[in-house]
Design a protein around this motif. Sequence first.
Motif, PDB file in Angstrom:
ATOM      1  N   GLU A  89      -6.543  -3.165   9.693  1.00 26.17           N
ATOM      2  CA  GLU A  89      -6.941  -2.938  11.076  1.00 26.17           C
ATOM      3  C   GLU A  89      -8.197  -3.743  11.338  1.00 26.17           C
ATOM      4  O   GLU A  89      -9.124  -3.749  10.519  1.00 26.17           O
ATOM      5  N   HIS A  90      -8.219  -4.428  12.471  1.00 21.23           N
ATOM      6  CA  HIS A  90      -9.377  -5.266  12.795  1.00 21.23           C
ATOM      7  C   HIS A  90      -9.883  -4.942  14.199  1.00 21.23           C
ATOM      8  O   HIS A  90      -9.101  -4.895  15.143  1.00 21.23           O
ATOM      9  N   PRO A  91     -11.192  -4.710  14.342  1.00 20.56           N
ATOM     10  CA  PRO A  91     -11.749  -4.337  15.641  1.00 20.56           C
ATOM     11  C   PRO A  91     -12.017  -5.529  16.567  1.00 20.56           C
ATOM     12  O   PRO A  91     -12.003  -5.386  17.781  1.00 20.56           O
ATOM     13  N   LEU A  92     -12.271  -6.693  16.011  1.00 18.33           N
ATOM     14  CA  LEU A  92     -12.539  -7.895  16.796  1.00 18.33           C
ATOM     15  C   LEU A  92     -11.321  -8.810  16.706  1.00 18.33           C
ATOM     16  O   LEU A  92     -10.431  -8.582  15.883  1.00 18.33           O
ATOM     17  N   PRO A  93     -11.270  -9.866  17.489  1.00 18.56           N
ATOM     18  CA  PRO A  93     -10.068 -10.709  17.447  1.00 18.56           C
ATOM     19  C   PRO A  93      -9.694 -11.231  16.063  1.00 18.56           C
ATOM     20  O   PRO A  93      -8.526 -11.199  15.692  1.00 18.56           O
ATOM     21  N   SER A  94     -10.618 -11.683  15.275  1.00 13.88           N
ATOM     22  CA  SER A  94     -10.280 -12.240  13.968  1.00 13.88           C
ATOM     23  C   SER A  94      -9.929 -11.150  12.959  1.00 13.88           C
ATOM     24  O   SER A  94     -10.580 -10.106  12.895  1.00 13.88           O
ATOM     25  N   ALA A  95      -8.910 -11.424  12.142  1.00 14.74           N
ATOM     26  CA  ALA A  95      -8.567 -10.500  11.060  1.00 14.74           C
ATOM     27  C   ALA A  95      -9.731 -10.354  10.094  1.00 14.74           C
ATOM     28  O   ALA A  95      -9.887  -9.318   9.445  1.00 14.74           O
TER      29      ALA A  95
END
Length: 187
Positions: A89-95
């Motif tokens: 799970e990623h909160p910002l666009p980048s993984a």
Amino acid sequence: MLAPVHDDPPILVCADLQIEYLTQGRRHVILDGDAATSRCLALLTLWRDNLWPVMHLKRIAQAAWFNPASKLTDWIGELKPRPGEMTFEHPLPSAYSSARFADYATNIRNMRCVLLGFSLDETILATVVDGFHRSHRYQVVGDAVACRHPGSGDAAAYKQAVMNVIGNFATLRPSVELIRTSGAIAV
């Protein structure tokens, strides 16, 4: 040049294959969702049938359109992770905004990934740029990715512009090439 047979197979990275992007009436619904979904499923089936590594990314941004409590952030049924497949799970666009993903990617030898899914203009673009700066090699499946409709202008031209930028940081491949070669990709 095709990857030598003794190399580890590339990791299939499925980006943000969430119901949210296919729900009509949503502000960021993608345009060619059915076509991209069917190509994602074909490639995911190829990887699963060969028992090659699969990784799933899920965007969990704390924004009004990504309500984590909503069912809209759930996986698309036929594309959801299976036991044994990695999920991040990623909160910002980048993984790479996921500490677990960044640690994993840093610690595997010969990082080669085939990237497909939604959020072309956010997750996929940001991930390949971050990966490029870490010397990780990505291939983006051009016909198995999709992005939301831009606020104005031609959607196809917008997608092509994003793909042109991505081409500076990753190799672009059609799905038919990967399926025909059974996942053997250029390195």
